[in-house]
Design a protein around this motif. Structure first.
Motif, PDB file in Angstrom:
ATOM      1  N   ALA A 174      -1.265  -7.370  -6.517  1.00 36.11           N
ATOM      2  CA  ALA A 174      -1.125  -7.810  -7.909  1.00 36.11           C
ATOM      3  C   ALA A 174      -0.712  -6.648  -8.812  1.00 36.11           C
ATOM      4  N   GLU A 175      -1.037  -5.431  -8.410  1.00 29.68           N
ATOM      5  CA  GLU A 175      -0.687  -4.233  -9.181  1.00 29.68           C
ATOM      6  C   GLU A 175       0.774  -3.801  -8.982  1.00 29.68           C
ATOM      7  N   LEU A 176       1.390  -4.288  -7.925  1.00 29.41           N
ATOM      8  CA  LEU A 176       2.773  -3.895  -7.624  1.00 29.41           C
ATOM      9  C   LEU A 176       3.756  -4.573  -8.567  1.00 29.41           C
ATOM     10  N   PRO A 177       4.760  -3.855  -9.021  1.00 27.78           N
ATOM     11  CA  PRO A 177       5.809  -4.517  -9.795  1.00 27.78           C
ATOM     12  C   PRO A 177       6.667  -5.376  -8.862  1.00 27.78           C
ATOM     13  N   ALA A 178       7.373  -6.331  -9.430  1.00 25.50           N
ATOM     14  CA  ALA A 178       8.283  -7.167  -8.649  1.00 25.50           C
ATOM     15  C   ALA A 178       9.319  -6.289  -7.959  1.00 25.50           C
ATOM     16  N   ASN A 179       9.805  -6.766  -6.814  1.00 21.77           N
ATOM     17  CA  ASN A 179      10.849  -6.077  -6.058  1.00 21.77           C
ATOM     18  C   ASN A 179      10.410  -4.680  -5.606  1.00 21.77           C
ATOM     19  N   SER A 180       9.206  -4.599  -5.047  1.00 20.33           N
ATOM     20  CA  SER A 180       8.721  -3.324  -4.518  1.00 20.33           C
ATOM     21  C   SER A 180       7.930  -3.563  -3.243  1.00 20.33           C
ATOM     22  N   THR A 181       7.700  -2.483  -2.526  1.00 18.45           N
ATOM     23  CA  THR A 181       6.951  -2.515  -1.273  1.00 18.45           C
ATOM     24  C   THR A 181       5.899  -1.416  -1.341  1.00 18.45           C
ATOM     25  N   ALA A 182       4.747  -1.666  -0.737  1.00 18.62           N
ATOM     26  CA  ALA A 182       3.694  -0.655  -0.703  1.00 18.62           C
ATOM     27  C   ALA A 182       3.156  -0.526   0.711  1.00 18.62           C
ATOM     28  N   MET A 183       2.871   0.702   1.100  1.00 20.79           N
ATOM     29  CA  MET A 183       2.185   0.978   2.349  1.00 20.79           C
ATOM     30  C   MET A 183       0.741   1.258   1.963  1.00 20.79           C
ATOM     31  N   MET A 184      -0.157   0.441   2.458  1.00 20.59           N
ATOM     32  CA  MET A 184      -1.570   0.606   2.143  1.00 20.59           C
ATOM     33  C   MET A 184      -2.263   1.189   3.366  1.00 20.59           C
ATOM     34  N   VAL A 185      -2.874   2.346   3.181  1.00 19.33           N
ATOM     35  CA  VAL A 185      -3.465   3.058   4.300  1.00 19.33           C
ATOM     36  C   VAL A 185      -4.921   3.358   3.989  1.00 19.33           C
ATOM     37  N   LEU A 186      -5.779   2.990   4.917  1.00 21.07           N
ATOM     38  CA  LEU A 186      -7.191   3.342   4.844  1.00 21.07           C
ATOM     39  C   LEU A 186      -7.377   4.426   5.894  1.00 21.07           C
ATOM     40  N   PHE A 187      -7.782   5.625   5.453  1.00 28.15           N
ATOM     41  CA  PHE A 187      -7.933   6.711   6.416  1.00 28.15           C
ATOM     42  C   PHE A 187      -9.166   7.539   6.107  1.00 28.15           C
ATOM     43  N   GLU A 188      -9.614   8.245   7.127  1.00 23.12           N
ATOM     44  CA  GLU A 188     -10.762   9.144   7.015  1.00 23.12           C
ATOM     45  C   GLU A 188     -10.243  10.570   6.947  1.00 23.12           C
ATOM     46  N   ASN A 189     -10.747  11.341   6.008  1.00 20.35           N
ATOM     47  CA  ASN A 189     -10.424  12.760   5.925  1.00 20.35           C
ATOM     48  C   ASN A 189     -11.295  13.503   6.944  1.00 20.35           C
ATOM     49  N   THR A 190     -10.807  13.625   8.164  1.00 23.90           N
ATOM     50  CA  THR A 190     -11.604  14.246   9.223  1.00 23.90           C
ATOM     51  C   THR A 190     -11.783  15.751   9.011  1.00 23.90           C
ATOM     52  N   TRP A 191     -10.906  16.363   8.237  1.00 24.05           N
ATOM     53  CA  TRP A 191     -10.999  17.796   7.996  1.00 24.05           C
ATOM     54  C   TRP A 191     -12.306  18.176   7.312  1.00 24.05           C
ATOM     55  N   VAL A 192     -12.932  17.243   6.621  1.00 27.87           N
ATOM     56  CA  VAL A 192     -14.132  17.543   5.865  1.00 27.87           C
ATOM     57  C   VAL A 192     -15.421  17.296   6.669  1.00 27.87           C
ATOM     58  N   ALA A 193     -15.309  16.718   7.863  1.00 22.86           N
ATOM     59  CA  ALA A 193     -16.487  16.305   8.638  1.00 22.86           C
ATOM     60  C   ALA A 193     -17.463  17.463   8.905  1.00 22.86           C
ATOM     61  N   ALA A 194     -16.970  18.598   9.380  1.00 26.06           N
ATOM     62  CA  ALA A 194     -17.862  19.726   9.689  1.00 26.06           C
ATOM     63  C   ALA A 194     -18.539  20.248   8.426  1.00 26.06           C
ATOM     64  N   PHE A 195     -17.792  20.320   7.330  1.00 20.08           N
ATOM     65  CA  PHE A 195     -18.379  20.773   6.067  1.00 20.08           C
ATOM     66  C   PHE A 195     -19.442  19.799   5.587  1.00 20.08           C
ATOM     67  N   ALA A 196     -19.151  18.493   5.666  1.00 18.98           N
ATOM     68  CA  ALA A 196     -20.110  17.474   5.234  1.00 18.98           C
ATOM     69  C   ALA A 196     -21.393  17.559   6.051  1.00 18.98           C
ATOM     70  N   THR A 197     -21.267  17.790   7.347  1.00 21.57           N
ATOM     71  CA  THR A 197     -22.443  17.936   8.208  1.00 21.57           C
ATOM     72  C   THR A 197     -23.259  19.144   7.765  1.00 21.57           C
ATOM     73  N   SER A 198     -22.598  20.237   7.470  1.00 16.78           N
ATOM     74  CA  SER A 198     -23.278  21.449   7.020  1.00 16.78           C
ATOM     75  C   SER A 198     -24.014  21.210   5.705  1.00 16.78           C
TER      76      SER A 198
END
Length: 136
Positions: A79-103
């Motif tokens: 609904a947020e997209l303007p007409a005549n457009s395409t969006a790539m929707m990606v759900l991802f985990e920032n794995t780079w932060v895992a060790a820091f978060a554990t610490s």
């Protein structure tokens, strides 16, 4: 959600995204493409529904937990997209932060606030600082 105006989505972002995945900086959980035609009608496309070239470029990016972005979630975002457009929707985990978060957790700490600052805001602040430094 990454928007491509005028439905110019062609998969060229895939190599940079692969780099993040290959370096284990992120883990893709779900990836879906939403398109909106000129009259504003939105459609959710799975990877296999895309043009062959785009599907091939993105096929490697699909996560193990496909389907976490629900149809309702996707249509709300569409609904947020303007007409005549395409969006790539990606759900991802920032794995780079895992060790820091554990610490942090192991030392008794906890995240009390997290906010992303949009790149244009950072660029504007940087430009202002550089101008101020040049004037000093």
């Amino acid at each position: 959600m990454i928007e491509f105006p005028d439905n110019r989505f062609n998969g060229e972002v895939a190599p940079r995204f692969f780099d993040l995945v290959d370096r284990e900086l992120i883990r893709v959980i779900d990836l879906v493409v939403v398109t909106k035609d000129a009259d504003g009608t939105a459609a959710v496309l799975e990877i296999e529904e895309l043009d062959d070239e785009v599907a091939e470029a993105l096929a490697r990016l699909t996560g193990d937990e496909d389907g976490l972005l629900s149809e309702a979630d996707l249509m709300e975002l569409a609904a947020e997209l303007p007409a005549n457009s395409t969006a790539m929707m990606v759900l991802f985990e920032n794995t780079w932060v895992a060790a820091f978060a554990t610490s942090v957790r192991e030392s008794g700490g906890r995240v009390v606030m997290s906010e992303r600052i949009p790149a244009p805001v950072v660029q504007e602040a940087r430009a202002l600082l550089l101008d101020a430094a040049a004037s000093a």
